[in-house]
Motif scaffolding. Structure first.
Motif, mmCIF file in Angstrom:
data_model
loop_
_atom_site.group_PDB
_atom_site.id
_atom_site.type_symbol
_atom_site.label_atom_id
_atom_site.label_comp_id
_atom_site.label_asym_id
_atom_site.label_seq_id
_atom_site.Cartn_x
_atom_site.Cartn_y
_atom_site.Cartn_z
ATOM 1 N N PRO A 190 56.951 77.805 80.173
ATOM 2 C CA PRO A 190 57.013 79.127 80.799
ATOM 3 C C PRO A 190 58.378 79.786 80.716
ATOM 4 O O PRO A 190 58.482 81.014 80.750
ATOM 5 C CB PRO A 190 56.607 78.851 82.250
ATOM 6 C CG PRO A 190 56.799 77.388 82.451
ATOM 7 C CD PRO A 190 56.557 76.749 81.122
ATOM 8 N N GLU A 191 59.447 78.986 80.568
ATOM 9 C CA GLU A 191 60.778 79.573 80.446
ATOM 10 C C GLU A 191 60.996 80.249 79.091
ATOM 11 O O GLU A 191 61.831 81.146 78.970
ATOM 12 C CB GLU A 191 61.862 78.496 80.635
ATOM 13 C CG GLU A 191 61.918 77.899 82.021
ATOM 14 C CD GLU A 191 60.953 76.735 82.173
ATOM 15 O OE1 GLU A 191 60.203 76.455 81.210
ATOM 16 O OE2 GLU A 191 60.944 76.119 83.269
ATOM 17 N N LYS A 192 60.245 79.802 78.072
ATOM 18 C CA LYS A 192 60.464 80.312 76.717
ATOM 19 C C LYS A 192 59.131 80.589 76.016
ATOM 20 O O LYS A 192 58.830 80.026 74.963
ATOM 21 C CB LYS A 192 61.288 79.320 75.899
ATOM 22 C CG LYS A 192 62.670 79.047 76.479
ATOM 23 C CD LYS A 192 63.419 77.995 75.674
ATOM 24 C CE LYS A 192 64.793 77.726 76.270
ATOM 25 N NZ LYS A 192 65.526 76.682 75.509
ATOM 26 N N PRO A 193 58.317 81.451 76.563
ATOM 27 C CA PRO A 193 56.995 81.692 75.966
ATOM 28 C C PRO A 193 57.063 82.378 74.609
ATOM 29 O O PRO A 193 56.105 82.340 73.843
ATOM 30 C CB PRO A 193 56.314 82.599 76.998
ATOM 31 C CG PRO A 193 57.441 83.289 77.688
ATOM 32 C CD PRO A 193 58.541 82.279 77.761
ATOM 33 N N GLU A 194 58.214 82.976 74.311
ATOM 34 C CA GLU A 194 58.341 83.724 73.053
ATOM 35 C C GLU A 194 58.501 82.814 71.846
ATOM 36 O O GLU A 194 58.489 83.290 70.697
ATOM 37 C CB GLU A 194 59.533 84.676 73.130
ATOM 38 C CG GLU A 194 60.913 84.019 73.068
ATOM 39 C CD GLU A 194 61.360 83.380 74.374
ATOM 40 O OE1 GLU A 194 62.450 82.768 74.397
ATOM 41 O OE2 GLU A 194 60.614 83.506 75.371
ATOM 42 N N LEU A 195 58.612 81.509 72.035
ATOM 43 C CA LEU A 195 58.898 80.615 70.920
ATOM 44 C C LEU A 195 57.717 80.440 69.964
ATOM 45 O O LEU A 195 57.863 79.844 68.905
ATOM 46 C CB LEU A 195 59.344 79.242 71.439
ATOM 47 C CG LEU A 195 60.709 79.217 72.132
ATOM 48 C CD1 LEU A 195 61.065 77.794 72.539
ATOM 49 C CD2 LEU A 195 61.803 79.798 71.234
ATOM 50 N N ALA A 196 56.555 80.938 70.313
ATOM 51 C CA ALA A 196 55.414 80.877 69.382
ATOM 52 C C ALA A 196 55.321 82.111 68.498
ATOM 53 O O ALA A 196 54.464 82.184 67.622
ATOM 54 C CB ALA A 196 54.119 80.696 70.143
ATOM 55 N N THR A 197 56.184 83.080 68.732
ATOM 56 C CA THR A 197 56.194 84.269 67.893
ATOM 57 C C THR A 197 57.427 84.222 66.996
ATOM 58 O O THR A 197 58.469 83.684 67.388
ATOM 59 C CB THR A 197 56.235 85.544 68.764
ATOM 60 O OG1 THR A 197 57.375 85.484 69.632
ATOM 61 C CG2 THR A 197 54.983 85.676 69.590
ATOM 62 N N PRO A 198 57.318 84.733 65.761
ATOM 63 C CA PRO A 198 56.190 85.530 65.242
ATOM 64 C C PRO A 198 55.096 84.719 64.555
ATOM 65 O O PRO A 198 54.302 85.264 63.811
ATOM 66 C CB PRO A 198 56.889 86.421 64.225
ATOM 67 C CG PRO A 198 57.965 85.533 63.654
ATOM 68 C CD PRO A 198 58.453 84.701 64.822
ATOM 69 N N GLU A 199 55.055 83.406 64.786
ATOM 70 C CA GLU A 199 54.087 82.565 64.072
ATOM 71 C C GLU A 199 52.644 82.971 64.373
ATOM 72 O O GLU A 199 51.788 82.927 63.500
ATOM 73 C CB GLU A 199 54.305 81.107 64.468
ATOM 74 C CG GLU A 199 53.875 80.116 63.413
ATOM 75 C CD GLU A 199 54.761 80.156 62.182
ATOM 76 O OE1 GLU A 199 54.273 79.753 61.118
ATOM 77 O OE2 GLU A 199 55.919 80.587 62.273
ATOM 78 N N TYR A 200 52.382 83.358 65.627
ATOM 79 C CA TYR A 200 51.032 83.717 66.046
ATOM 80 C C TYR A 200 51.020 85.078 66.717
ATOM 81 O O TYR A 200 52.020 85.514 67.291
ATOM 82 C CB TYR A 200 50.473 82.673 67.028
ATOM 83 C CG TYR A 200 50.308 81.314 66.413
ATOM 84 C CD1 TYR A 200 49.151 80.977 65.724
ATOM 85 C CD2 TYR A 200 51.329 80.373 66.487
ATOM 86 C CE1 TYR A 200 49.003 79.742 65.132
ATOM 87 C CE2 TYR A 200 51.196 79.128 65.897
ATOM 88 C CZ TYR A 200 50.037 78.811 65.216
ATOM 89 O OH TYR A 200 49.903 77.581 64.619
ATOM 90 N N ALA A 201 49.868 85.724 66.640
ATOM 91 C CA ALA A 201 49.616 86.933 67.415
ATOM 92 C C ALA A 201 48.584 86.562 68.467
ATOM 93 O O ALA A 201 47.425 86.289 68.144
ATOM 94 C CB ALA A 201 49.103 88.053 66.523
ATOM 95 N N PHE A 202 49.003 86.504 69.725
ATOM 96 C CA PHE A 202 48.079 86.134 70.787
ATOM 97 C C PHE A 202 47.144 87.306 71.079
ATOM 98 O O PHE A 202 47.590 88.443 71.258
ATOM 99 C CB PHE A 202 48.829 85.743 72.057
ATOM 100 C CG PHE A 202 49.738 84.557 71.885
ATOM 101 C CD1 PHE A 202 49.476 83.600 70.929
ATOM 102 C CD2 PHE A 202 50.857 84.401 72.696
ATOM 103 C CE1 PHE A 202 50.302 82.505 70.757
ATOM 104 C CE2 PHE A 202 51.688 83.314 72.546
ATOM 105 C CZ PHE A 202 51.420 82.361 71.579
ATOM 106 N N ALA A 203 45.862 87.018 71.163
ATOM 107 C CA ALA A 203 44.874 88.072 71.394
ATOM 108 C C ALA A 203 43.751 87.504 72.241
ATOM 109 O O ALA A 203 42.962 86.682 71.771
ATOM 110 C CB ALA A 203 44.335 88.600 70.073
ATOM 111 N N ASP A 204 43.695 87.935 73.506
ATOM 112 C CA ASP A 204 42.685 87.430 74.428
ATOM 113 C C ASP A 204 41.695 88.497 74.882
ATOM 114 O O ASP A 204 40.622 88.168 75.370
ATOM 115 C CB ASP A 204 43.372 86.815 75.652
ATOM 116 C CG ASP A 204 44.186 85.580 75.279
ATOM 117 O OD1 ASP A 204 43.572 84.573 74.891
ATOM 118 O OD2 ASP A 204 45.426 85.631 75.344
ATOM 119 N N THR A 205 42.053 89.758 74.742
ATOM 120 C CA THR A 205 41.130 90.843 75.077
ATOM 121 C C THR A 205 40.720 91.546 73.791
ATOM 122 O O THR A 205 41.348 91.383 72.740
ATOM 123 C CB THR A 205 41.800 91.860 76.007
ATOM 124 O OG1 THR A 205 42.851 92.533 75.295
ATOM 125 C CG2 THR A 205 42.394 91.170 77.242
#
Length: 427
Positions: A190-205
Motif C-alpha cells: 500500500p505504500e508503493k502501489p504505483e510500482l506495477a505501472t506502467p507494466e499494467y493498466a488496472f481496469a475494474d469498471t
C-alpha cells in the motif's frame, strides 16, 4: 543535456549499434532502386496447411513478395539464384506468445519478473527487444505476437523500428500495456502501489476497461491482452465479453491470460480470440473453447522451461492439457512465453525447443507445423499477407536440412531465413 533527452539519445545510438553489428545480416533493410529479383531452387517445398511436400520447385521473389511458385516457373534473366536444392523449404515460423522486451536475470531477479520490471527501464528494454527480435528471426521466426510486459510501450517502439527498416526482426503484433484487475500479476504494497505501472493498466469498471483499451490503441497496440485471473478477484464472463466487443469494434483481437481453471472457463465462455496458457483447462473447458472458436496458445512448457519459470511440476500438466486439446480438436497456435536465458541458447533457439512438448503430447508433425504457421497467421490476422508460400504473399521463407513433416525437430535447425524478400541468414 536534460536526462530525458540523454536517455532518448542513448536509446537511438544503442539501437543503431546493434543493427550495424548484427551477425550474418546479408541485406540492408532499406533498399534503393528497383526491387531485387531472387529465384530459389527448392529441393523440397513444404505446404504445412496441406501437409504435403513437392520436389524441385522454383520460387520467384520480386521485392518483398512471392511472384510465382512451381516446378516449371521460368527464372528471370536478372534474378539472383539461391540454391536450396538439398534443403526443405517452408514458410517462416510464428511464435504467438512472446515478451521480447523482457529478460529475467536469475541471479539478480531471483526468477521473479516483478523485480525485472523494477530494475530495467523502458529504454533498456527496447534495446533488449532489438537483440531478442534479431535472435528470433535468426531461428526462423518471421512473425511474432508480443503480448506485453514491455514497460512503457517498448514493444511499440520495437515494432515501428522493425517496420521502418531500422533494425532486423520478425513482423510484430504487439499488445502494449496488459489490462488487468487491480494488482495485475503482482502483489503490491500500500505504500508503493504505483510500482506495477506502467507494466499494467488496472481496469475494474467498464469505464476503466474502455479507457485502457483506447489508450493502448492510441499508443500503438495492435492486439489487446488481458489478465483474467491472477488475483483472488477475476474478470467475469460479462467483463470479458465487454472488452472483446470493444476490441473488435476497434479492429483488434483480444488475447486472455488464464492461469486458473475458472479464468480459462470464463474466457472460453466469453469467446475471446485466444486463451494464453490455459494449463488447468478441463475437457469441458476445451470443448467450450472449440465450440466458441477460441484458439489455444498453450505456451506448453518443456521440462527446462518449467524449471526456469519456477514451476517444474507444470511440465507434465501442460503436456497433458496439450494432448487433450489436440484429441478434442481445439484449434491451437504455437506460443512460448520465453523470458529467460540459458548458456549457449538464444531467445529463438529456446522458443524452437518447445516442439519437444508437442512431440511428447503425441501431436503429429503436420499439426505442430500448422500451429507454427497457418493457424498462428489466422489468429494474428495476417494470413492474407503471410504464413504460406504462395504468389502474392510476403516472401517469408526458411529452410531446414531435414523435412519437418517427417521430423518436427528439423525446425530447431533453420539454415536459411528470408524475411520480406531479404535474406537474413544463409547456409
Amino acid at each position: 543535456m536534460r536526462p530525458q533527452i540523454k536517455s532518448v539519445v542513448l536509446l537511438v545510438l544503442s539501437i543503431l549499434a546493434l543493427a550495424i553489428v548484427a551477425a550474418k545480416v546479408e541485406a540492408q533493410y532499406q533498399q534503393q532502386g528497383p526491387p531485387q529479383v531472387i529465384a530459389i531452387k527448392a529441393g523440397k517445398l513444404i505446404d504445412p496447411e496441406k501437409g504435403t511436400t513437392e520436389t524441385n520447385q522454383i520460387i520467384v521473389v520480386r521485392g518483398k513478395e512471392i511472384e510465382a511458385v512451381g516446378p516449371k516457373v521460368p527464372i528471370p534473366a536478372d534474378a539472383k539464384i539461391i540454391d536450396l536444392s538439398k534443403s526443405s523449404v517452408l514458410p517462416g515460423l510464428f511464435d504467438a506468445h512472446t515478451h521480447l522486451c523482457m529478460t529475467v536475470m536469475r541471479e539478480r531477479d531471483g526468477g521473479n519478473y516483478y523485480f525485472t520490471t523494477l530494475l530495467d527501464p523502458t529504454p533498456y528494454r527496447a534495446i533488449e527487444g532489438v537483440a531478442n527480435a534479431r535472435d528470433m528471426l535468426a531461428a526462423g521466426f518471421t512473425t511474432v505476437r508480443d503480448v506485453g510486459n514491455s514497460g512503457n510501450y517498448a514493444d511499440t517502439a520495437l515494432r515501428e523500428a522493425i517496420e521502418r527498416g531500422l533494425v532486423p526482426g520478425p513482423t510484430m503484433v504487439n499488445a502494449g500495456r496488459i489490462i488487468a484487475p487491480y494488482g495485475g500479476q503482482f502483489h503490491l504494497q500500500p505504500e508503493k502501489p504505483e510500482l506495477a505501472t506502467p507494466e499494467y493498466a488496472f481496469a475494474d469498471t467498464r469505464d476503466e476497461m474502455l479507457k485502457a483499451i483506447r489508450e493502448n490503441i492510441h499508443y500503438g497496440a495492435t492486439v489487446i491482452k488481458i489478465v483474467v485471473d491472477d488475483q483472488k478477484y477475476i474478470y467475469s464472463v460479462d467483463d470479458i465479453k465487454f472488452m472483446v466487443a470493444e476490441a473488435h469494434r476497434d479492429g483488434l483481437k483480444l488475447a486472455a491470460h488464464c492461469w486458473t481453471q475458472a479464468g480459462a472457463h470464463n474466457a472460453a465462455e466469453a469467446g475471446v480470440d485466444s486463451i494464453e496458457h490455459g494449463q488447468m483447462m478441463t475437457n469441458d473447458d476445451l470443448q467450450l473453447a472449440k465450440k466458441n472458436h477460441v484458439v489455444l496458445v498453450g505456451t506448453d512448457f518443456t521440462e527446462s522451461a518449467a524449471r526456469e519459470s519456477g514451476f517444474p511440476e507444470l511440465h507434465a500438466v501442460f503436456v497433458d492439457r496439450l494432448k487433450r486439446a489436440y484429441q478434442i480438436g481445439v484449434t491451437m497456435a504455437f506460443g512460448t512465453d520465453v523470458i529467460w536465458t540459458l548458456p549457449g541458447e538464444t531467445r529463438g533457439t529456446l522458443a524452437a525447443e518447445y516442439v519437444d512438448s508437442w512431440t511428447e503430447a503425441d501431436v503429429p508433425a503436420k499439426d505442430t507445423l500448422q500451429a507454427m504457421t497457418i493457424n498462428a497467421a489466422r489468429l494474428l490476422g495476417v494470413d492474407h499477407d503471410r504464413g504460406a508460400i504462395k504468389a502474392g504473399l510476403a516472401a517469408d521463407i526458411i529452410a531446414t536440412p531435414e523435412n519437418p513433416l517427417e521430423n518436427i525437430q528439423a525446425v530447431r535447425n533453420v539454415s536459411f531465413v528470408m524475411k520480406d524478400g531479404r535474406v537474413f541468414k544463409s547456409e
